[in-house]
Scaffold this motif. Structure first.
Motif, PDB file in Angstrom:
ATOM      1  N   LYS A 241      -4.517 -12.430 -23.681  1.00  0.00           N
ATOM      2  CA  LYS A 241      -3.928 -11.216 -23.120  1.00  0.00           C
ATOM      3  C   LYS A 241      -2.904 -10.600 -24.072  1.00  0.00           C
ATOM      4  O   LYS A 241      -2.732  -9.385 -24.111  1.00  0.00           O
TER       5      LYS A 241
ATOM      6  N   THR B 169     -12.011   0.318 -20.859  1.00  0.00           N
ATOM      7  CA  THR B 169     -12.205  -0.296 -19.546  1.00  0.00           C
ATOM      8  C   THR B 169     -12.080  -1.807 -19.652  1.00  0.00           C
ATOM      9  O   THR B 169     -11.426  -2.452 -18.821  1.00  0.00           O
TER      10      THR B 169
ATOM     11  N   GLU C 214      -8.437  -2.731 -20.187  1.00  0.00           N
ATOM     12  CA  GLU C 214      -7.694  -2.630 -18.929  1.00  0.00           C
ATOM     13  C   GLU C 214      -7.934  -3.859 -18.056  1.00  0.00           C
ATOM     14  O   GLU C 214      -7.005  -4.357 -17.418  1.00  0.00           O
ATOM     15  N   GLU C 215      -9.166  -4.354 -18.042  1.00  0.00           N
ATOM     16  CA  GLU C 215      -9.473  -5.564 -17.278  1.00  0.00           C
ATOM     17  C   GLU C 215      -8.709  -6.763 -17.840  1.00  0.00           C
ATOM     18  O   GLU C 215      -8.195  -7.591 -17.090  1.00  0.00           O
TER      19      GLU C 215
ATOM     20  N   GLU D 135      -5.875  -6.645 -19.464  1.00  0.00           N
ATOM     21  CA  GLU D 135      -4.458  -6.457 -19.135  1.00  0.00           C
ATOM     22  C   GLU D 135      -4.168  -6.809 -17.682  1.00  0.00           C
ATOM     23  O   GLU D 135      -3.085  -7.286 -17.355  1.00  0.00           O
ATOM     24  N   GLN D 136      -5.131  -6.587 -16.799  1.00  0.00           N
ATOM     25  CA  GLN D 136      -4.934  -6.860 -15.374  1.00  0.00           C
ATOM     26  C   GLN D 136      -5.227  -8.299 -15.001  1.00  0.00           C
ATOM     27  O   GLN D 136      -4.913  -8.725 -13.889  1.00  0.00           O
TER      28      GLN D 136
ATOM     29  N   PRO E  46      -4.991 -12.117 -14.365  1.00  0.00           N
ATOM     30  CA  PRO E  46      -3.834 -12.981 -14.124  1.00  0.00           C
ATOM     31  C   PRO E  46      -3.623 -13.894 -15.325  1.00  0.00           C
ATOM     32  O   PRO E  46      -4.564 -14.222 -16.041  1.00  0.00           O
TER      33      PRO E  46
ATOM     34  N   LYS F  88     -15.211  -9.575 -11.816  1.00  0.00           N
ATOM     35  CA  LYS F  88     -14.627  -8.274 -11.525  1.00  0.00           C
ATOM     36  C   LYS F  88     -15.609  -7.136 -11.790  1.00  0.00           C
ATOM     37  O   LYS F  88     -15.554  -6.093 -11.158  1.00  0.00           O
TER      38      LYS F  88
END
Length: 173
Positions: A120, A144, A147-148, A150-151, A153, A171
Motif C-alpha cells: 500500500k 481504479t 484506488e482499490e 489505497e482502500q 485494509p 471487491k
C-alpha cells in the motif's frame, strides 16, 4: 521441459501468477542452478520456490537489461513477488518508471496481479505513474486499481492467506 512442468503443475493455477511453480519436492533441487547456468529465465521462474540469493541475483540482472513487455519480464517480476523477494516492489517500480508509460497499451491479468501485489505504501508512486499513461482507457483502469489498493485494509495481505490480490478480486467481482 516446459510442457513436462505444465503437465506436472499444481491444480491451483488460478491463484498463481507468472509461470506455474513446480510442486515443492517434486523435482530435484539441482535443476534450478542448471537453468541459471544455461540462462533459461522461464525455467528459473518455474522452478523457483523460495527467495534464494542466486535466484534473486539472476532474475534481478535479467530485469535490469529487460525492456518493458519483453520476453519473460512479467514472469520474472511475478516470480520475485511469489517467492517473497522483499525488493520485488522496488524492482517493479524501477522497470515501470524507466520506460513503461509510453510502452504500455493495456493491462493484462498478470500485470494487474503484480500491481495488486504492491504494498500500500507504493500507491502514491503508482498513482503518479498512472497519470503519465498515454491511453485514457488504460489510465482509467490503472487508477481504479490504485484506488482499490489505497482502500484496502492494512491487514488485507493477511486475510484468509489470499493476500491483497485475493482481497481485490473479491471487491471486483
Amino acid at each position: 521441459m516446459r510442457e513436462v512442468v505444465y503437465s506436472d503443475g499444481s491444480d491451483d493455477d488460478e491463484e498463481r501468477y507468472g509461470e506455474p511453480a513446480v510442486r515443492d519436492g517434486a523435482w530435484d533441487s539441482r535443476w534450478l542452478p542448471l537453468w541459471i547456468k544455461l540462462d533459461q529465465p522461464a525455467l528459473v521462474c518455474m522452478f523457483a520456490l523460495r527467495a534464494d540469493k542466486a535466484i534473486v541475483a539472476y532474475l534481478t540482472g535479467k530485469l535490469r537489461e529487460a525492456k518493458w513487455g519483453g520476453k519473460d519480464v512479467f514472469d520474472m517480476l511475478a516470480t520475485l513477488f511469489r517467492i517473497g523477494d522483499k525488493e520485488a516492489p522496488e524492482r517493479f517500480m524501477e522497470l515501470l518508471e524507466r520506460e513503461a508509460a509510453r510502452n504500455m497499451y493495456y493491462m493484462h491479468v498478470q500485470l494487474r496481479r503484480i500491481v495488486a501485489s504492491m504494498p500500500k505504501s507504493y500507491a502514491p508512486r503508482l498513482r503518479a505513474f498512472g497519470e503519465q499513461l498515454t491511453y485514457e482507457s488504460l489510465r482509467s483502469e490503472w487508477m481504479t486499481l490504485i484506488e482499490e489498493i489505497e482502500q484496502a485494509p492494512d491487514t488485507a495481505e493477511e486475510e484468509n492467506g489470499r493476500g491483497l490480490w485475493g482481497w481485490l478480486k473479491s471487491k471486483m467481482s
